[in-house]
Design a protein around this motif. Structure first.
Motif, PDB file in Angstrom:
ATOM      1  N   ALA A 195     -34.990   3.621  23.440  1.00 38.55           N
ATOM      2  CA  ALA A 195     -35.960   3.181  24.442  1.00 38.55           C
ATOM      3  C   ALA A 195     -37.335   3.770  24.112  1.00 38.55           C
ATOM      4  O   ALA A 195     -37.464   4.690  23.285  1.00 38.55           O
ATOM      5  CB  ALA A 195     -35.528   3.585  25.847  1.00 38.55           C
ATOM      6  N   HIS A 196     -38.351   3.248  24.778  1.00 39.64           N
ATOM      7  CA  HIS A 196     -39.710   3.763  24.643  1.00 39.64           C
ATOM      8  C   HIS A 196     -39.806   5.090  25.385  1.00 39.64           C
ATOM      9  O   HIS A 196     -39.234   5.248  26.474  1.00 39.64           O
ATOM     10  CB  HIS A 196     -40.707   2.749  25.232  1.00 39.64           C
ATOM     11  N   GLN A 246     -36.153   5.603  31.475  1.00 45.81           N
ATOM     12  CA  GLN A 246     -35.137   5.083  32.382  1.00 45.81           C
ATOM     13  C   GLN A 246     -34.388   3.889  31.793  1.00 45.81           C
ATOM     14  O   GLN A 246     -33.310   3.516  32.276  1.00 45.81           O
ATOM     15  CB  GLN A 246     -35.768   4.691  33.723  1.00 45.81           C
ATOM     16  N   HIS A 247     -34.951   3.292  30.752  1.00 44.23           N
ATOM     17  CA  HIS A 247     -34.301   2.146  30.116  1.00 44.23           C
ATOM     18  C   HIS A 247     -33.406   2.564  28.941  1.00 44.23           C
ATOM     19  O   HIS A 247     -32.817   1.697  28.287  1.00 44.23           O
ATOM     20  CB  HIS A 247     -35.346   1.138  29.629  1.00 44.23           C
ATOM     21  N   GLY A 248     -33.336   3.829  28.654  1.00 46.65           N
ATOM     22  CA  GLY A 248     -32.520   4.299  27.532  1.00 46.65           C
ATOM     23  C   GLY A 248     -31.495   5.342  27.956  1.00 46.65           C
ATOM     24  O   GLY A 248     -31.375   5.696  29.132  1.00 46.65           O
ATOM     25  N   ARG A 249     -30.739   5.805  27.005  1.00 44.45           N
ATOM     26  CA  ARG A 249     -29.823   6.936  27.204  1.00 44.45           C
ATOM     27  C   ARG A 249     -30.084   7.895  26.051  1.00 44.45           C
ATOM     28  O   ARG A 249     -29.834   7.564  24.880  1.00 44.45           O
ATOM     29  CB  ARG A 249     -28.354   6.476  27.219  1.00 44.45           C
ATOM     30  N   ASN A 250     -30.587   9.059  26.378  1.00 43.13           N
ATOM     31  CA  ASN A 250     -31.124   9.963  25.367  1.00 43.13           C
ATOM     32  C   ASN A 250     -30.042  10.898  24.804  1.00 43.13           C
ATOM     33  O   ASN A 250     -29.603  11.833  25.484  1.00 43.13           O
ATOM     34  CB  ASN A 250     -32.254  10.795  25.966  1.00 43.13           C
ATOM     35  N   MET A 288     -40.774   4.947  28.890  1.00 43.57           N
ATOM     36  CA  MET A 288     -39.844   4.317  29.842  1.00 43.57           C
ATOM     37  C   MET A 288     -38.417   4.818  29.592  1.00 43.57           C
ATOM     38  O   MET A 288     -37.517   4.048  29.231  1.00 43.57           O
ATOM     39  CB  MET A 288     -39.913   2.796  29.693  1.00 43.57           C
ATOM     40  N   LYS A 334     -28.840   5.036  23.857  1.00 43.81           N
ATOM     41  CA  LYS A 334     -29.538   3.757  23.806  1.00 43.81           C
ATOM     42  C   LYS A 334     -31.004   4.015  23.544  1.00 43.81           C
ATOM     43  O   LYS A 334     -31.646   4.818  24.230  1.00 43.81           O
ATOM     44  CB  LYS A 334     -29.363   3.000  25.121  1.00 43.81           C
TER      45      LYS A 334
END
Length: 393
Positions: free
Chosen positions: A197-198, A203-207, A201, A195
């Motif tokens: 994300a910035h 924590q708001h994504g999935r790397n 941040m 996912k």
């Protein structure tokens, strides 16, 4: 010993090398002019070749030469007309498409891989034909795209032309070795989806990039495991699992966690290792990362070749090598794959690889083949055909 046209086979090799038959549509290049030269020579000899296109401009040329000596087996000689790019001209000391003969060597792109071998198959067949009747027949094949996806060989098989062929000699450069085994090639693409994300941040994504790192470490362990389960082959060496391409993100936006990443893997296998087993293991390893979706695509699947040395086509070639050179044959293996892989696994034809040129000279600048080796291989091919068709081995 069967008399061969020594001058003719060398001059024909030169003529083939002078055609830049790379697959390069941007420069207007395909195999078609080389295929046309092969077709013309066949027709000069009274053969009736069939030309078919595996793709636009990618021509296969196939001629069947009947022996006139009654019923018998069918032997196939195979070579390809395409060559790899010449690359950076500054690395060459000769014209890559000059076909120059100097110091007993014929120089140029494709001289070894494999226009000399292709020429040798034609002239060996012609020599046997002129020597008198023989049982059975020889199918002489100049196929397209061996250096790519081998669409020429696949088209040959799909067209039904492999039916009834009892054995094939593939004239790739092997430095005098008889190669009845070849390594398998399995190429995989692993796509990892997370996912976006910035970077500030995460924590708001999935790397997926972190999943790439985990996968790369796991692939190294997988290689070690497979090597332990499948010891090094006598002629082919070790199993290798090699990541070759990694794609993710953009250097223009290093503050962004990308949504996707991809890893390309080149697997080289030995007989006894099933490709599906490897693909399934890679898929399982890719799926091990939490929160990341993974999919695995098979890009190339070319199983190993393992033809017994007692097979008639191998035995006939070995006997011919012994007769012509006066030396005991040396058996080896093909480190990559050839059209023989397709002919054996999808066409059901026992194949063996043997031809003029150094084993490691292919695809290099200043590629060359020894002129004497072209002539010697032509003699071996003619004698191998005689022995195979007469079942004299």
């Amino acid at each position: 010993m069967i008399d061969v046209d020594e001058r003719g086979v060398v001059e024909f090799t030169q003529a083939l090398v002078r055609i830049p038959s790379t697959n390069d549509p941007a420069r207007g290049r395909t195999e078609r002019p080389a295929a046309a030269l092969v077709e013309a020579r066949m027709r000069e000899w009274g053969w009736d070749p069939v030309v078919s296109e595996a793709a636009p401009g990618r021509a296969n040329v196939v001629a069947v030469v009947e022996g006139g000596g009654g019923d018998g087996p069918t032997l196939m000689f195979e070579g390809h007309t395409d060559v790899v790019t010449e690359g950076d001209l500054s690395t060459w000391t000769v014209d890559p498409f000059g076909g120059e003969i100097r110091d007993g060597r014929l120089w140029g792109r494709g001289s070894a891989d494999m226009k000399s071998g292709l020429a040798a198959t034609l002239y060996a067949t012609r020599a046997l034909q002129l020597a008198g009747p023989f049982p059975g027949r020889i199918k002489v094949c100049a196929l397209a795209d061996e250096e790519g996806l081998m669409i020429g060989a696949h088209h040959f098989v799909a067209s039904g032309l492999a039916a009834g062929v009892d054995g094939a000699i593939v004239a790739e450069p092997e430095a005098g070795e008889i190669c009845a085994v070849a390594k398998g090639a399995l190429r995989l693409r692993v796509d990892l989806t997370g996912k976006m994300a910035h970077g500030a941040m995460p924590q708001h994504g999935r790397n997926p990039v972190q999943a790439v790192g985990t996968l790369l470490v796991a692939l190294r362990s997988l290689q070690q495991e497979l090597q332990e389960r499948h010891p090094a082959h006598e002629h082919l060496g070790e199993v290798y699992v090699t990541p070759t391409v990694v794609r993710a993100g953009s250097d223009e936006q290093v503050n962004v966690i990308p949504a996707t990443a991809s890893v390309f893997v080149d697997v080289r296998t030995v007989p006894g290792l099933e490709h599906k087993v490897v693909a399934d293991r890679v898929a399982a390893l890719a799926a091990a990362s939490d929160g990341i979706e993974a999919s695995v695509s098979v890009l190339v699947d070319r199983p190993p070749v393992d033809v017994p040395v007692t097979d008639p086509v191998v035995a006939a070639l070995a006997a011919a090598h012994r007769t012509v050179t006066g030396e005991e044959p040396v058996y080896g293996g093909v480190p990559g794959s050839t059209d023989g892989t397709v002919l054996t696994h999808w066409g059901g034809i026992p194949s063996v690889v043997y031809g003029p040129g150094g084993k490691w000279i292919a695809h290099q600048a200043d590629e060359y083949v020894e002129v004497a080796e072209i002539v010697r291989c032509t003699r071996v091919f003619a004698e191998a055909a005689r022995r195979f068709l007469h079942r004299d081995f």
